[in-house]
Write an enzyme that holds these catalytic residues in place. Structure first.
Site, short mmCIF file in Angstrom:
data_model
loop_
_atom_site.label_atom_id
_atom_site.label_comp_id
_atom_site.label_asym_id
_atom_site.label_seq_id
_atom_site.Cartn_x
_atom_site.Cartn_y
_atom_site.Cartn_z
CB SER A 1 -8.05 3.37 3.16
OG SER A 1 -7.21 2.78 4.15
CE LYS B 1 -3.86 1.86 2.80
NZ LYS B 1 -4.70 1.56 3.99
CB SER C 1 -8.20 0.37 5.95
OG SER C 1 -9.02 1.50 5.85
#
Ligand code: GLN
Length: 486
Positions: free
Chosen positions: A153, A78, A177
Site C-alpha cells: 500500500s 505516507k 506494504s
C-alpha cells in the site's frame, strides 16, 4: 546529476560542505514534482510553502554548524502518518479533511532531525491493498511503466522515491506494504522488527502487524533513516526499550561467517514468474561469491500464512476502524435524521469497497461463536509460523526469498480478484506475523524492464545483519543505479 537525483548520503555531504543549500535541494524536488507528478500521481498533498520555510531554517542551522544526517533533506511521508496541522487522509474519503492536532512520533523525529517534509504520499485506503488502486483519490503509476501499478500500500512513497520526487520516504508495512512497492519500483524498503519504530500517530490498520519503515534510493540511506526513526517511545506500549545500534556502522563489514537460509517451501517455481525466479537464484549465487554460506531451511507452515493473515488483519482492522463513525472524526453523512442510519450511511459512503470487505470479514471472524474457529485458530497458526522462523534462525542469520512472485502488474488487471491479490503477499506477510525485520533490495529486471526485489529477513532486532547483506549485494551488483526514464 540534478539535485533531486541525489541520494541522502550524497546530498548530506554537499550540504555539509556548503556546496548546495537545502533551499536549492528542496526547490529542485518541488520542480521535479511539478514536472512528473501529473503522470505518476505519487502525492496526495504537497506542502510547497512550508517545505521551503523548513529548508531555509535548515540552511540557517547548517550555517551555524548544526547539521545531522537528515538536516535539510527533502522527504515524503505516507499519508497515514499524522502530521500536525497538515492533512492526513489515509487514502480515505472518511479522513479527507482530517488535520491531526499532533505529530506521529516518527514525524516528530524527522522534524527534530531537520528533515524537510515535502508532502504526503498516495496509498491504498487504510493501507489495505497491494497495488495502490484502493486509494479514494487517485491511481499512482509505476515510474518504470506508467501502465502498471507501483505496488501497495505504500505505492505513492515507492513511486516518489523511484522518480526522484523526494530523496527518501516513510511507509508502513502490515503484510508487505513497504517491501513489495519497493521491489516493484526498484528502490530499497525495510520493515523493521515489530516494536523497533514507534507506531504512535500511525493510523492503525492491524495493530499487531503494523510497522513503519523507510523507502530509499539505496541501502546506506535506508540505514541512515532507520537510525533517526528507531527507538523506544513511551507513547507506544508495543515499542521495545532496546538500544538502537548505529545501522550505518555495520554496512561495510564483509559477509564472511554470515549464513543464509533458503526456505525449501519458497524454492518452488510454481506460481513464480520465471524472471523473478531467475533473478533471485542469481542473487543467491552472487551472495555466495561474496562469502555468504547458504543452507536449506524449512518453514513448514508457510502454506497457512496467507489464510492466517487474512483473518488476523481484517479482524484487527474491523476493531480499529470502528472509531470512524461520523461522530468523532472526519466525514459525516448528513442525509439521515437518526443516529443509526447516520452511522450506516457515513460508513457506506466514507469507506471504499476493500475496506468494507475487510470490516465485514473481520467483524464476522470476531463475533461470538466464531472467534475460536477463526481469530483464535489464526492466532495459533501465527504462533506456529513464528516458531518456524525461530527454528530456521538456529541454522542461519538471514533468510533469502523473493519479495513478490511477480513484477508490477497492469493497472486494473487484478483489482476485481481480491483472492489472487491476497495470494501475492505470500512471501512478505510471514515476517509481519512473526514480527521479524525484512528488507527489499533491487536484484534485477524482468525481460520487459521491470524491477525485481530480493527479500532478506533476519532475527528480531537484528536489522544490522540484513543491512550488511543488502549493502554488500548492492555494491557488487549496482542494480540501484538503473533509473526509470521519466
Ligand atoms: N497487501 C496486504 C494487505 O492488503 C498488506 C498491506 C500492508 O502491508 N499494509 O493487507
Amino acid at each position: 546529476m540534478k539535485l533531486h537525483e541525489l541520494s541522502i548520503v550524497k546530498a548530506h555531504t554537499l550540504l555539509k560542505a556548503k556546496e548546495v543549500s537545502s533551499k536549492e535541494l528542496t526547490q529542485s524536488v518541488l520542480e521535479r514534482i511539478a514536472e512528473v507528478d501529473d503522470r505518476v500521481g505519487a502525492y496526495i498533498s504537497v506542502f510547497e510553502e512550508d517545505a521551503l520555510k523548513t529548508a531555509e531554517k535548515a540552511d540557517k542551522d547548517i550555517a551555524k554548524g548544526c547539521i545531522g544526517p537528515l538536516t535539510g533533506i527533502p522527504l515524503s511521508v505516507k499519508d497515514l502518518i499524522c502530521t500536525k496541522g497538515f492533512r492526513t487522509t489515509c487514502g480515505s474519503k472518511i479522513l479527507e479533511n482530517f488535520y491531526p492536532p499532533y505529530d506521529a512520533t516518527v514525524a516528530k523525529k524527522l522534524k527534530e532531525a531537520g528533515a524537510v517534509i515535502v508532502g504526503k504520499t498516495n496509498m491504498d485506503e487504510f493501507a489495505m491493498g497491494s497495488s495502490n488502486e484502493n486509494s479514494a483519490f487517485k491511481v499512482t503509476r509505476n515510474p518504470w511503466n506508467l501502465e502498471r501499478i507501483p505496488g501497495g500500500s505504500s505505492g505513492g512513497s515507492a513511486a516518489s522515491v523511484a522518480s526522484n520526487m523526494c530523496l527518501g520516504s516513510i511507509g508502513s508495512d502490515t503484510g508487505g506494504s513497504v517491501r513489495q512497492p519497493a521491489s516493484f519500483c526498484g528502490v530499497v524498503g525495510m520493515k523493521p522488527t515489530y516494536g523497533r519504530v514507534s507506531r504512535f500517530g500511525l493510523v492503525a490498520f492491524a495493530s499487531s502487524l503494523d510497522q513503519i519503515g523507510p523507502l530509499t534510493k539505496d541501502v546506506s540511506d535506508c540505514a541512515l533513516m532507520m537510525n533517526v526513526i528507531s527507538g523506544y517511545d513511551p507513547k507506544d506500549s508495543t515499542s521495545v526499550p532496546e538500544d538502537v545500534p548505529d545501522y550505518t556502522a555495520s554496512l561495510r563489514q564483509g559477509l564472511k561467517g554470515v549464513v543464509a537460509g533458503i526456505p525449501k517451501e519458497y524454492n518452488s517455481q510454481e506460481g513464480l514468474d520465471p524472471d523473478v525466479y531467475n533473478a533471485v537464484q542469481d542473487a543467491v549465487r552472487k551472495l555466495e561469491e561474496l562469502g555468504i554460506e547458504c543452507v536449506e531451511v524449512s518453514l513448514p507452515h508457510t502454506e497457512y500464512a496467507v489464510a492466517a493473515y487474512y483473518v488476523i488483519a481484517p479482524s484487527e482492522a474491523s476493531s480499529n476502524l470502528a472509531r470512524y463513525d461520523g461522530v468523532k472524526y472526519g466525514f459525516r453523512d448528513m442525509s439521515q435524521d437518526d443516529l443509526i442510519n447516520m452511522y450506516r450511511t457515513t460508513k457506506s459512503k466514507g469507506f471504499g469497497t476493500e475496506v468494507q470487505r475487510r470490516i465485514i470479514i473481520g467483524t464476522y471472524a470476531l463475533s461470538a461463536g466464531y472467534y475460536d474457529a477463526y481469530y483464535g485458530k489464526a492466532s495459533q497458526v501465527r504462533t506456529l509460523i513464528t516458531d518456524d522462523f525461530r527454528k530456521a534462525f538456529e541454522k542461519c542469520d538471514v533468510i533469502l526469498s523473493p519479495v513478490s512472485p511477480t513484477t508490477a502488474f497492469k493497472i486494473g488487471e487484478k483489482i476485481d480478484d481480491p483472492l489472487t491479490m491476497y495470494m501475492l503477499d505470500v512471501f512478505t506477510l510471514s515476517a509481519n506475523l512473526a514480527g521479524i525485520p525484512g528488507i527489499s533490495v533491487p536484484c534485477g529486471f524482468s525481460k520487459d524492464n521491470l524491477p525485481i526485489g530480493l527479500q532478506i529477513m533476519g532475527k528480531h532486532f537484528n536489522e544490522q545483519v540484513i543491512f550488511k547483506t543488502a549493502f554488500n549485494f548492492e555494491q557488487a551488483t549496482r542494480f540501484h543505479e538503473r533509473k526509470p526514464g521519466l
